[in-house]
Design an enzyme around this catalytic site. Structure first.
Site, short mmCIF file in Angstrom:
data_model
loop_
_atom_site.label_atom_id
_atom_site.label_comp_id
_atom_site.label_asym_id
_atom_site.label_seq_id
_atom_site.Cartn_x
_atom_site.Cartn_y
_atom_site.Cartn_z
CG ASP A 1 -1.72 1.18 1.43
OD1 ASP A 1 -2.44 1.55 0.49
OD2 ASP A 1 -1.67 1.78 2.52
NE ARG A 2 0.48 7.48 -2.49
CZ ARG A 2 0.11 8.56 -3.14
NH1 ARG A 2 0.57 8.81 -4.35
NH2 ARG A 2 -0.76 9.40 -2.61
CG ASP A 3 -1.59 7.41 0.36
OD1 ASP A 3 -0.48 7.64 -0.13
OD2 ASP A 3 -2.66 7.68 -0.22
CB THR B 1 -2.21 3.22 -3.61
OG1 THR B 1 -2.72 4.26 -2.78
CG2 THR B 1 -1.91 3.75 -4.98
CG ASN B 2 -8.24 1.53 -2.12
OD1 ASN B 2 -8.13 0.86 -3.13
ND2 ASN B 2 -8.82 1.09 -1.02
CG HIS C 1 -12.94 3.95 -9.86
ND1 HIS C 1 -12.15 2.85 -10.04
CD2 HIS C 1 -13.10 4.52 -11.08
CE1 HIS C 1 -11.86 2.72 -11.32
NE2 HIS C 1 -12.42 3.72 -11.97
CG ASP D 1 -1.91 1.97 6.45
OD1 ASP D 1 -2.27 1.64 5.30
OD2 ASP D 1 -2.09 3.11 6.91
CE LYS E 1 -5.26 -0.81 -1.35
NZ LYS E 1 -3.95 -0.54 -0.69
#
Length: 171
Positions: free
Chosen positions: A7-9, A51-52, A92, A128, A102
């Site tokens: 994941d990124r953030d 990533t969302n 989205h 996370d 996700k």
């Protein structure tokens, strides 16, 4: 091919409340994230970020802001000798019903379609959020949940307190 899906953030770079993201112009790396990414590559993992980014369609940030932050993140990682194979993101709205938000499988399935040599049995998901771990469960992947504080009765999910702690479990 074994992949570390991250994941990124909140995993690689700092996360903020939706409203704060509006004014973010550069990534702030989570302590030890760069070292962990480097170690994962030394252990033979390709790095793919999933990533969302519902912030785009929900109008907290623009597509250009997302791209600017991502570009700066990739530049910093490249300066540190870390190659990110690819990034898959869902722009989205949370209520859009898309297949890529996700914990739905769409982002990882896009990666598998693009890189058919990916072996999900030897790959890991590091994130996370509960959504990251539910995604790992749905694909029978090893998952590492950073600071989630929730126990999972199914799947191979390990709770860790920081991204650095993940390396204690990666052979």
């Amino acid at each position: 091919m074994k992949v570390a899906f991250l994941d990124r953030d909140g995993t690689i770079i700092e996360d903020y409340s939706d409203e704060v993201w509006t004014s973010v112009t550069a990534p702030v790396f989570i302590p030890e994230a760069i070292n962990v990414l480097h170690t994962l590559t030394l252990k033979g993992y390709d790095i793919i970020i999933v990533t969302n980014q519902y912030l785009i369609e929900e109008a907290y940030i623009t597509q250009a802001q997302y791209e600017q932050i991502t570009e700066k993140m990739l530049q910093k990682l490249e300066e540190k000798g870390i190659c990110v194979l690819d990034i898959f993101y869902c722009p989205h709205r949370r209520d859009a019903g898309c297949s890529c938000l996700k914990p739905r499988k769409g982002l990882i399935m896009q990666a598998v379609d693009k890189y058919p040599q990916i072996n999900l049995n030897t790959s890991v998901m590091i994130g996370d959020s509960d959504a990251d771990m539910l995604l790992a469960q749905s694909l029978n992947m090893k998952g590492f949940g950073i600071g989630i504080g929730k126990e999972y009765k199914e799947g191979d999910i390990t709770q860790v307190s920081s991204i650095k702690e993940v390396m204690m479990f990666i052979p």
